[in-house]
Every structure is written in structure tokens, then in C-alpha cells.
Write a protein that holds these residues in place. Structure first.
Motif, mmCIF file in Angstrom:
data_model
loop_
_atom_site.group_PDB
_atom_site.id
_atom_site.type_symbol
_atom_site.label_atom_id
_atom_site.label_comp_id
_atom_site.label_asym_id
_atom_site.label_seq_id
_atom_site.Cartn_x
_atom_site.Cartn_y
_atom_site.Cartn_z
ATOM 1 N N PHE A 315 0.825 -1.208 0.000
ATOM 2 C CA PHE A 315 0.000 0.000 0.000
ATOM 3 C C PHE A 315 0.860 1.260 0.000
ATOM 4 N N ILE A 316 1.944 1.255 0.808
ATOM 5 C CA ILE A 316 2.847 2.422 0.843
ATOM 6 C C ILE A 316 3.451 2.662 -0.538
ATOM 7 N N GLN A 317 3.840 1.579 -1.225
ATOM 8 C CA GLN A 317 4.382 1.722 -2.576
ATOM 9 C C GLN A 317 3.333 2.298 -3.530
ATOM 10 N N TYR A 318 2.100 1.857 -3.353
ATOM 11 C CA TYR A 318 1.022 2.362 -4.215
ATOM 12 C C TYR A 318 0.735 3.845 -3.934
ATOM 13 N N VAL A 319 0.832 4.245 -2.668
ATOM 14 C CA VAL A 319 0.627 5.656 -2.325
ATOM 15 C C VAL A 319 1.697 6.512 -3.004
ATOM 16 N N GLN A 324 2.701 10.610 -7.798
ATOM 17 C CA GLN A 324 3.584 10.998 -8.906
ATOM 18 C C GLN A 324 2.832 11.203 -10.222
ATOM 19 N N PRO A 325 1.982 10.246 -10.656
ATOM 20 C CA PRO A 325 1.267 10.475 -11.923
ATOM 21 C C PRO A 325 0.305 11.658 -11.894
ATOM 22 N N ILE A 326 -0.212 12.002 -10.697
ATOM 23 C CA ILE A 326 -1.086 13.182 -10.602
ATOM 24 C C ILE A 326 -0.280 14.440 -10.933
ATOM 25 N N GLN A 327 0.948 14.511 -10.386
ATOM 26 C CA GLN A 327 1.829 15.635 -10.712
ATOM 27 C C GLN A 327 2.163 15.633 -12.201
ATOM 28 N N GLN A 328 2.371 14.419 -12.751
ATOM 29 C CA GLN A 328 2.711 14.315 -14.176
ATOM 30 C C GLN A 328 1.563 14.780 -15.058
#
Length: 614
Positions: A315-319, A324-328
Motif C-alpha cells: 500500500f505504501i508503494q502504491y501511495v 507521482q502520476p497526478i503531478q505528471q
């Protein structure tokens, strides 16, 4: 001076193209044109879409499988403590092997989509530059009158580069980013809807902080670009006019002006960079708070046996993968604005109205035996339709005559030559060569009949021999030398390092202005045209050389219809016909002696050139 400096500043020493973040006038329409333009690459784009989605999905599944390995290790350790078999390394090995295969497939798919997309963007760039280059030759001359060279170059270089780079990055990034957001959200929900809700609460806080910083920094970035352009413009202006600055002792003023601009640039630059720089640390701080909340909640749910230990790690990895893609996507949105703005400027250029095409029924000059008579009949012309500058020009030139066109600056002398060569089409009246209206002729064939020597010399980067051969590419070396001798250029060419093989630089600044003039005259002599146009052809040479060139020109003009524009009236005394122009009309015409006797405008112009010496 300030306006000039600002104008040059925008060019910044070269074509800068669009400013970062520049927005298109019509985003939707432009993107539609771009999609249609990219239609021929639809198979490649479909493969890019498939590979990008596939690579992203395989990458997303990875953390959950890795979480299973962590859970297996944790369960093994618990089992060992409780006296069981301990860690099952075989099962962990199988999990890790499947994870390795998954990541390898993802990497291959990502590589393929990147490779294909790069190829598409480069093919698009190649095609656009080719079409722009071909378009330039089909544009009417009035387009170049209203557009600066820097602006045209900007569309060929900067705008096409911006389009290629942003398209290459944004097209794949937006696919992977959206796929990642959806995929990660699904995986997070599959682990724990409650933890997902906590993680999503971080987003509004992050986006709020980002929007405040971006809004604040955007103004500084805009000022930075503006003052950077001004600083570049001042440096270019002072460098270009360095001799004048020194001659008028304006060094202190120049330094003071530049220091003022430089200070403004410094203030806007450090503020924009500082605000841009603190964005990431603040984002990381907010994200870390979110991680703490997720870990605490995850630990609690693990104790309640709602989720497994490995799920917390996944879950931490998914967070991390979710933010990151939202910023992208935000970056891609801005990049798409640049893509659309660059596309809009390129498409505007490609859609410019072209010269009227030559009719299929055009008279073929190659099939005619031209005697080179020319007639201007009630010609009217204006660069703008509502501003007529040539009001009613009429003249009849017999074959082989030398016609001198004189008059004050702005009288319309050079304009008449441009009309004769169909750089512009007249508004009314007619211009005929051998009784045929030039509008019924092929432009290329018409211009092939003329040799031109202009006041503004133009030479390209290449050898001296290549420059002389420009009008006759199949000329032999002996013909080049003969033309150079006729133009009195042979002697100085021999003194240059390399002689005829000497390489001229891009601005031909490694020869003098007078030498450049001689080379252009040699070029016209070598072409051996039916008609000659000499627009102040000897303006950049000394008096002695001018006399020698004039003799060579007189020999060259024998048997050819020649049009000579001259301000030094002593050079056209022997002309067969002198046309005196004023405000776009021929007010006097005749031979030199006749016009002097009339004591009209020509006599005034001629005598004024000798009053001072008298």
C-alpha cells in the motif's frame, strides 16, 4: 530606443519561438488539426497505446506480488518462533521469479512504446520541416514584408522542436499517468478501502499548496522571461553597435541601463526559482504525513487481521506511485498547451495563402525566341490595396535598350523592378514582355530571363567559385574565371588564401563590402541573361573600380535590355532612355542631354550632385 531594445529582447539574439507556458488561441481546433495531421501514423500510435497500457499494468501489479513475499517471510518468522517449519524459501523464490518476469515484460513494453513514439515524433518533425521549407518557396513576397526573418525561423526551428519534444513526452506520459492512477486506485481499494480514503485525503492538501505556489511563481517566471529577453536584446544591441557606443562615450550609460535590467532579472529569477524549489520539499513533507497515517492505520488493521503485513508495504508503494502520476498529469496539461501553441503557429504558416499558381495555359518562354522588349501600360500597384504607390506608370522599352530609372528615395524605382520580375502582381494595367502579359507566363521561366545585381549583396556560405556559379551551376572553371575578369574581381580573388576555393563564412564577412559587390556582378555576368537589372550595382566600390566595372557593364549590356537604378546620375549618362519617377509616376523621360535642357526634376537631381564640388 527602448522600443527597439524591447523588440530585440524578444528575439533574444536569435529566434526564441514561443515563451514557456504560452497558450494557443484555439486549443480544441488546433489539437484536432494535429490529430488529423498525425493520421498517417495511426497504426504506430495504436501500438504505443497498447504497449504503454500493458507496460504500466504489469508494473502496477508488481508491488502486490512483492507484498505477498513480505507476508510469506513474516509468516515464516512467526512460524519459526512458534516451532514450525519457518520460512518457505521455495515459495518466496517462485514469487520473486514471477515478479522478475513481470518487470521484464513491463520494461520491454515500455521500451517498445518509447521507441515507436520517438520514431513517430521524428517523422512528424521531418515532415513538418520539409513542408515548411517547400511552403517558403510558394509564399508571396508580401508575407516576408509583414513577417520578420526571426519569426519565420522560429516556426521552422523552435516551434517544430517544441512540438516534437512535447509530443514525444506528453503523448506517452498522459497514457501511462492515467493508467497508473486508475490501476493504483483499484489496487489500493483491493487492499483496504479505509486506508485508500486516508491516502486520498492527502491530495486536496497537496493540490492546494501546489496551486498557491504555482500562482505565485508564475508571475515571477513571466517576468524572468521578459527581463531575460530584454537583457539579451541589450547585449545584442550594444555588441552590434559597439563602435558607435565607444565613439559617443556612452559606456557608462550602457552599463547603467544593463545593470538596471540585470537587477530586475535577478530579483524575478531568484524568486521564481526559490518558489519552484520549495514545492517538492513541501510536497514530500505532506506525503510523509500521509505515510505515517497509512502505516499507523495499516498496523491497526493488521492486528485486527483485516489485512496482512505485506499489504502495508504494498500500500505504501502504491501511495508513492499514486501521487507521482497526478503531478505528471498537471505537467502534461501544461505541456499540451505548449504543444498546441507550437502546432498552431506551424499550421498558421502552412495554411498561409500562397502565390497564385501558374496556369496550365501559361506561355512557354522556352519555346519563344525573345527579343526582350518590355512595355509598362498604366500600371497601378500598392503593397496594401488601399495604399496605391504606383499610380499610373507607362513606358515602352525596345529590345537591347538600356533604361535608367532615377528619382528620390521612395519614388518607386525598385518597386517597378519587383513588379517586372513578378515578385508582386500589379493591381491594374499590364506589364508585357515581347507583347505577352507576364501574368500569363510561368514565374520561374520569366525570372530565368533576368540577371540581377542589387545594392544589398547576398552571398552564401561556400567557396567563391560556388557563389559565382549560383546563376549557372553547370559553368566550367574557365567560364567562372572569365566572368570574374570581366567584373574586375579576378585580381583580388587571386590574392585571397585559396583563391577561387576560399570558403566564405555565413555572413561573407571575410571579404570586404566592395569585394562582395564585385562577386555578385561576376555572378550576373556568368549567367549571361537576356535582360539585366542593376540596382545601384556599383554603390559599394571605389570610384576607380566603378569606372572599370561600368566599362565591363557597358560591354555586358550590349544587345540586352537592361534596367539600371542609380543615384549617382553620372553613371547613366549614356542610357538610351532615362525614366524620372516621382511619387510612383513617370514625370519625365528621355535621354540625358534632353532632360538637362528641359531643366526639370532630372536636371535638379543631376545638378544637385555637383553643387557642393562647384
Amino acid at each position: 530606443m527602448a522600443e527597439k531594445r524591447q523588440r530585440i529582447g524578444r528575439r533574444g539574439g536569435g529566434p526564441q519561438g514561443m515563451m514557456p507556458g504560452e497558450k494557443p488561441k484555439n486549443f480544441k481546433s488546433t489539437m484536432k488539426k494535429l490529430m488529423n495531421y498525425m493520421g498517417r501514423y495511426k497504426v504506430g500510435l495504436l501500438l504505443v497505446l497498447i504497449f504503454a497500457i500493458g507496460g504500466t499494468i504489469f508494473n502496477i501489479v508488481g508491488p502486490k506480488i512483492l507484498g505477498k513475499a513480505t507476508t510469506e517471510i513474516f509468516n515464516g518468522l512467526v512460524s519459526k518462533v512458534q516451532g514450525g517449519d519457518g520460512i518457505d524459501f521455495t515459495k518466496i523464490g517462485q514469487i520473486l521469479l514471477s515478479l522478475l518476469i513481470l518487470y521484464l515484460v513491463s520494461a520491454c513494453l515500455t521500451f517498445m512504446q518509447g521507441y515507436i513514439m520517438t520514431g513517430i515524433s521524428q517523422k512528424l518533425t521531418y515532415r513538418m520541416r520539409k513542408e515548411i521549407s517547400e511552403k517558403i518557396n510558394r509564399l508571396p513576397m508580401n508575407y516576408f514584408d509583414r513577417m520578420t526573418h526571426g519569426e519565420i525561423l522560429s516556426r521552422i526551428t523552435n516551434d517544430v522542436d517544441t512540438l516534437s519534444q512535447s509530443l514525444n513526452q506528453s503523448a506517452t506520459q498522459i497514457i501511462t499517468s492515467i493508467t497508473t492512477i486508475i490501476g493504483v486506485l483499484v489496487m489500493m481499494l483491493s487492499i483496504s478501502p479505509l486506508m485508500t480514503l486516508i491516502a486520498l485525503l492527502i491530495l486536496p492538501v497537496s493540490m492546494g499548496i501546489i496551486s498557491v505556489i504555482i500562482k505565485k511563481s508564475q508571475g515571477y517566471f513571466k517576468s524572468q522571461q521578459e527581463y531575460l529577453g530584454n537583457a539579451n536584446g541589450q547585449v545584442e544591441e550594444v555588441y552590434g553597435g559597439h563602435v558607435i557606443v565607444k565613439a559617443f562615450n556612452k559606456e557608462e550609460d550602457v552599463i547603467s541601463t544593463f545593470s538596471e535590467t540585470n537587477e530586475k532579472l535577478y530579483q524575478s529569477a531568484w524568486k521564481s526559482q526559490f518558489l519552484s524549489g520549495i514545492m517538492m520539499p513541501i510536497m514530500q513533507f505532506v506525503s510523509n504525513l500521509g505515510y505515517v497515517a497509512v502505516v499507523v492505520l495499516g498496523g491497526y488493521l493488521t492486528l485486527k487481521s483485516k489485512i496482512e503485513v505485506g499489504d502495508i508495504q504494498s500500500f505504501i508503494q502504491y501511495v508513492r506511485s499514486f501521487t507521482q502520476p497526478i503531478q505528471q498529469v498537471a505537467q502534461v496539461a501544461n505541456m499540451l498547451q505548449s504543444t498546441a501553441a507550437a502546432s498552431e503557429r506551424v499550421f498558421e504558416f502552412l495554411e498561409e495563402e500562397e502565390e497564385s499558381p501558374t496556369s496550365e495555359k501559361a506561355v512557354k518562354l522556352s519555346e519563344m525566341d525573345l527579343d526582350s522588349s518590355v512595355e509598362f501600360k498604366h500600371v497601378k500597384f500598392g503593397y496594401l490595396k488601399d495604399q496605391i504607390i504606383i499610380k499610373d506608370f507607362s513606358a515602352k522599352i525596345l529590345p537591347g535598350q538600356t533604361i535608367a530609372i532615377v528619382g528620390a528615395t521612395g519614388a518607386g524605382k525598385t518597386t517597378m523592378i519587383k513588379l517586372l520580375m513578378r515578385f508582386y502582381d500589379i493591381n491594374a494595367g499590364s506589364i508585357k514582355v515581347d507583347g505577352v502579359d507576364i501574368r500569363d507566363m510561368d514565374r520561374d521561366e520569366l525570372r530565368e530571363q533576368f540577371g540581377m545585381v542589387l545594392q544589398d549583396t547576398w552571398l552564401f556560405k561556400g567557396t567563391i567559385e560556388e557563389n559565382i556559379k549560383y546563376g549557372k551551376l553547370d559553368a566550367t572553371h574557365e567560364e567562372v574565371v572569365a566572368a570574374a575578369k570581366a567584373a574586375h574581381a579576378h585580381r583580388f580573388i587571386q590574392t585571397l588564401p585559396g583563391g577561387y576555393d576560399m570558403e566564405l563564412n555565413e555572413e561573407a564577412s571575410n571579404v570586404s563590402q566592395g569585394q562582395k559587390q564585385l562577386l555578385t556582378i561576376a555572378r550576373a555576368i556568368l549567367k549571361n541573361p537576356k535582360m539585366l537589372i542593376l540596382d545601384e550595382a556599383t554603390s559599394s566600390v571605389d570610384t576607380r573600380t566603378e569606372i572599370r566595372i561600368q566599362k565591363a557593364m557597358n560591354n555586358l549590356m550590349k544587345g540586352r535590355t537592361s534596367f539600371v537604378i542609380a543615384h549617382r546620375l553620372s553613371t547613366i549618362r549614356d542610357a538610351d532612355l532615362i525614366l524620372v519617377m516621382k511619387d510612383g509616376d513617370v514625370v519625365e523621360q528621355g535621354k540625358h542631354d534632353e532632360l538637362i535642357k528641359e531643366e526639370g526634376l532630372y536636371a535638379q537631381l543631376y545638378n544637385s550632385q555637383f553643387e557642393q564640388s562647384a
